[in-house]
Design a protein around this motif. Structure first.
Motif, PDB file in Angstrom:
ATOM      1  N   PHE A  97       0.826  -1.203   0.000  1.00 58.46           N
ATOM      2  CA  PHE A  97       0.000   0.000   0.000  1.00 58.46           C
ATOM      3  C   PHE A  97       0.862   1.256   0.000  1.00 58.46           C
ATOM      4  O   PHE A  97       0.469   2.287  -0.546  1.00 58.46           O
ATOM      5  CB  PHE A  97      -0.984  -0.008   1.170  1.00 58.46           C
ATOM      6  N   ASP A  98       2.051   1.175   0.595  1.00 60.89           N
ATOM      7  CA  ASP A  98       3.001   2.289   0.531  1.00 60.89           C
ATOM      8  C   ASP A  98       3.376   2.540  -0.930  1.00 60.89           C
ATOM      9  O   ASP A  98       3.324   3.668  -1.422  1.00 60.89           O
ATOM     10  CB  ASP A  98       4.286   1.983   1.313  1.00 60.89           C
ATOM     11  N   ALA A  99       3.778   1.477  -1.625  1.00 63.74           N
ATOM     12  CA  ALA A  99       4.226   1.593  -3.015  1.00 63.74           C
ATOM     13  C   ALA A  99       3.096   2.084  -3.920  1.00 63.74           C
ATOM     14  O   ALA A  99       3.312   2.926  -4.791  1.00 63.74           O
ATOM     15  CB  ALA A  99       4.760   0.250  -3.518  1.00 63.74           C
ATOM     16  N   VAL A 100       1.901   1.585  -3.715  1.00 61.80           N
ATOM     17  CA  VAL A 100       0.767   1.983  -4.552  1.00 61.80           C
ATOM     18  C   VAL A 100       0.407   3.447  -4.295  1.00 61.80           C
ATOM     19  O   VAL A 100       0.187   4.209  -5.233  1.00 61.80           O
ATOM     20  CB  VAL A 100      -0.442   1.051  -4.315  1.00 61.80           C
ATOM     21  N   ASN A 101       0.373   3.854  -3.040  1.00 61.86           N
ATOM     22  CA  ASN A 101       0.032   5.244  -2.714  1.00 61.86           C
ATOM     23  C   ASN A 101       1.061   6.219  -3.270  1.00 61.86           C
ATOM     24  O   ASN A 101       0.704   7.285  -3.774  1.00 61.86           O
ATOM     25  CB  ASN A 101      -0.105   5.442  -1.201  1.00 61.86           C
ATOM     26  N   MET A 102       2.327   5.859  -3.227  1.00 64.39           N
ATOM     27  CA  MET A 102       3.397   6.741  -3.686  1.00 64.39           C
ATOM     28  C   MET A 102       3.575   6.696  -5.201  1.00 64.39           C
ATOM     29  O   MET A 102       4.080   7.623  -5.787  1.00 64.39           O
ATOM     30  CB  MET A 102       4.710   6.385  -2.998  1.00 64.39           C
ATOM     31  N   GLY A 103       3.163   5.594  -5.829  1.00 65.60           N
ATOM     32  CA  GLY A 103       3.277   5.458  -7.281  1.00 65.60           C
ATOM     33  C   GLY A 103       4.678   5.074  -7.727  1.00 65.60           C
ATOM     34  O   GLY A 103       5.637   5.168  -6.960  1.00 65.60           O
ATOM     35  N   PRO A 104       4.804   4.611  -8.974  1.00 66.20           N
ATOM     36  CA  PRO A 104       6.128   4.259  -9.494  1.00 66.20           C
ATOM     37  C   PRO A 104       7.047   5.481  -9.451  1.00 66.20           C
ATOM     38  O   PRO A 104       6.566   6.591  -9.656  1.00 66.20           O
ATOM     39  CB  PRO A 104       5.851   3.844 -10.942  1.00 66.20           C
ATOM     40  N   GLY A 158       6.910  12.718  10.685  1.00 60.45           N
ATOM     41  CA  GLY A 158       5.488  12.633  11.014  1.00 60.45           C
ATOM     42  C   GLY A 158       5.114  11.308  11.648  1.00 60.45           C
ATOM     43  O   GLY A 158       5.963  10.541  12.100  1.00 60.45           O
ATOM     44  N   GLU A 159       3.838  11.060  11.651  1.00 64.19           N
ATOM     45  CA  GLU A 159       3.302   9.858  12.284  1.00 64.19           C
ATOM     46  C   GLU A 159       2.775   8.842  11.282  1.00 64.19           C
ATOM     47  O   GLU A 159       2.370   7.762  11.650  1.00 64.19           O
ATOM     48  CB  GLU A 159       2.171  10.243  13.243  1.00 64.19           C
ATOM     49  N   HIS A 160       2.757   9.212  10.004  1.00 60.00           N
ATOM     50  CA  HIS A 160       2.133   8.355   9.008  1.00 60.00           C
ATOM     51  C   HIS A 160       3.171   7.688   8.118  1.00 60.00           C
ATOM     52  O   HIS A 160       4.216   8.250   7.832  1.00 60.00           O
ATOM     53  CB  HIS A 160       1.159   9.168   8.151  1.00 60.00           C
ATOM     54  N   ASP A 161       2.840   6.486   7.682  1.00 59.75           N
ATOM     55  CA  ASP A 161       3.722   5.790   6.741  1.00 59.75           C
ATOM     56  C   ASP A 161       3.363   6.208   5.319  1.00 59.75           C
ATOM     57  O   ASP A 161       2.339   6.845   5.092  1.00 59.75           O
ATOM     58  CB  ASP A 161       3.665   4.280   6.955  1.00 59.75           C
ATOM     59  N   PRO A 162       4.211   5.865   4.347  1.00 59.50           N
ATOM     60  CA  PRO A 162       3.952   6.273   2.963  1.00 59.50           C
ATOM     61  C   PRO A 162       2.611   5.790   2.408  1.00 59.50           C
ATOM     62  O   PRO A 162       2.094   6.379   1.461  1.00 59.50           O
ATOM     63  CB  PRO A 162       5.118   5.658   2.188  1.00 59.50           C
ATOM     64  N   LYS A 219      -1.418  15.278  -1.413  1.00 56.82           N
ATOM     65  CA  LYS A 219      -0.626  16.502  -1.378  1.00 56.82           C
ATOM     66  C   LYS A 219       0.788  16.201  -0.855  1.00 56.82           C
ATOM     67  O   LYS A 219       1.778  16.683  -1.412  1.00 56.82           O
ATOM     68  CB  LYS A 219      -1.317  17.545  -0.499  1.00 56.82           C
ATOM     69  N   GLU A 220       0.869  15.396   0.211  1.00 57.78           N
ATOM     70  CA  GLU A 220       2.178  15.023   0.756  1.00 57.78           C
ATOM     71  C   GLU A 220       2.956  14.149  -0.223  1.00 57.78           C
ATOM     72  O   GLU A 220       4.169  14.289  -0.368  1.00 57.78           O
ATOM     73  CB  GLU A 220       2.007  14.304   2.096  1.00 57.78           C
ATOM     74  N   VAL A 221       2.248  13.241  -0.903  1.00 63.19           N
ATOM     75  CA  VAL A 221       2.882  12.393  -1.917  1.00 63.19           C
ATOM     76  C   VAL A 221       3.489  13.273  -2.998  1.00 63.19           C
ATOM     77  O   VAL A 221       4.643  13.092  -3.395  1.00 63.19           O
ATOM     78  CB  VAL A 221       1.881  11.390  -2.539  1.00 63.19           C
ATOM     79  N   LYS A 222       2.722  14.233  -3.460  1.00 64.27           N
ATOM     80  CA  LYS A 222       3.182  15.142  -4.518  1.00 64.27           C
ATOM     81  C   LYS A 222       4.435  15.900  -4.060  1.00 64.27           C
ATOM     82  O   LYS A 222       5.391  16.050  -4.827  1.00 64.27           O
ATOM     83  CB  LYS A 222       2.059  16.105  -4.893  1.00 64.27           C
ATOM     84  N   TYR A 223       4.435  16.353  -2.817  1.00 62.60           N
ATOM     85  CA  TYR A 223       5.583  17.091  -2.276  1.00 62.60           C
ATOM     86  C   TYR A 223       6.829  16.200  -2.240  1.00 62.60           C
ATOM     87  O   TYR A 223       7.903  16.612  -2.680  1.00 62.60           O
ATOM     88  CB  TYR A 223       5.252  17.620  -0.875  1.00 62.60           C
ATOM     89  N   ILE A 224       6.694  14.976  -1.732  1.00 64.03           N
ATOM     90  CA  ILE A 224       7.838  14.056  -1.651  1.00 64.03           C
ATOM     91  C   ILE A 224       8.358  13.730  -3.038  1.00 64.03           C
ATOM     92  O   ILE A 224       9.564  13.739  -3.287  1.00 64.03           O
ATOM     93  CB  ILE A 224       7.452  12.777  -0.867  1.00 64.03           C
ATOM     94  N   ARG A 225       7.467  13.446  -3.957  1.00 61.53           N
ATOM     95  CA  ARG A 225       7.878  13.130  -5.333  1.00 61.53           C
ATOM     96  C   ARG A 225       8.634  14.309  -5.965  1.00 61.53           C
ATOM     97  O   ARG A 225       9.619  14.121  -6.645  1.00 61.53           O
ATOM     98  CB  ARG A 225       6.668  12.741  -6.177  1.00 61.53           C
TER      99      ARG A 225
END
Length: 164
Positions: free
Chosen positions: A74-81, A140-144, A150-156
């Motif tokens: 679920f981490d990999a799917v949420n963050m995307g390739p 933070g307190e959350h896993d990927p 919005k956070e995913v976009k920032y990390i990417r």
């Protein structure tokens, strides 16, 4: 695919595991009730085409020379390739070798202290194989797998992943 209330895989979301070439080699089930003894359960090595711990989940979707390694599907799917998952913080030699092949690898494990210790150990193993690797603590307190889009976009953006 979600299972019903009977059988060995009851109350689980079934997650297919493909090798780099896109061949289905195994699957993992995640409990969706919060009541199972094991949150994640993987098909046995004997029943799998390939030991699931010999592959990187989602590697078949990686394009380019960068890979980002997280713990769960679920981490990999949420963050995307190019995010892939090792299916836990314990990694195998085969997984380390696959990661080391990439020009650049980022290890993005969950923020808990134990996960961060394992991330650093994985990075050391990959570096010893000649890989260019960096550990990223998203804090933070959350896993990927549970951070916002919005956070995913920032990390990417910070990792320059969408420019590849």
């Amino acid at each position: 695919y979600g299972t019903g209330m009977l059988g060995e895989w009851k109350y689980r979301i079934i997650i297919p595991i493909y090798d780099k070439d896109g061949t289905l080699v195994s699957f993992q089930g995640r409990d969706y009730t919060g009541k199972q003894t094991l949150r994640y359960k993987t098909l046995s090595v004997e029943q799998s085409v390939v030991n699931p711990k010999f592959v990187l989940f989602n590697e078949n979707r990686v394009k380019g020379n960068t890979v980002c390694v997280c713990e769960g599907p679920f981490d990999a799917v949420n963050m995307g390739p190019p995010f892939v998952a090792t299916l836990g913080t314990q990694t195998t030699e085969q997984q380390c070798r696959k990661i080391a092949i990439y020009e650049k690898a980022y290890i993005v494990f969950d923020p808990e202290p134990e996960a961060q210790i394992r991330a650093k150990k994985l990075a050391e193993k990959v570096a010893s194989l000649g890989g260019d690797v960096e550990v990223i603590d998203i804090g933070g307190e959350h896993d990927p797998g549970s951070i916002s889009k919005k956070e995913v976009k920032y990390i990417r953006k910070e990792l320059d992943l969408d420019g590849e």
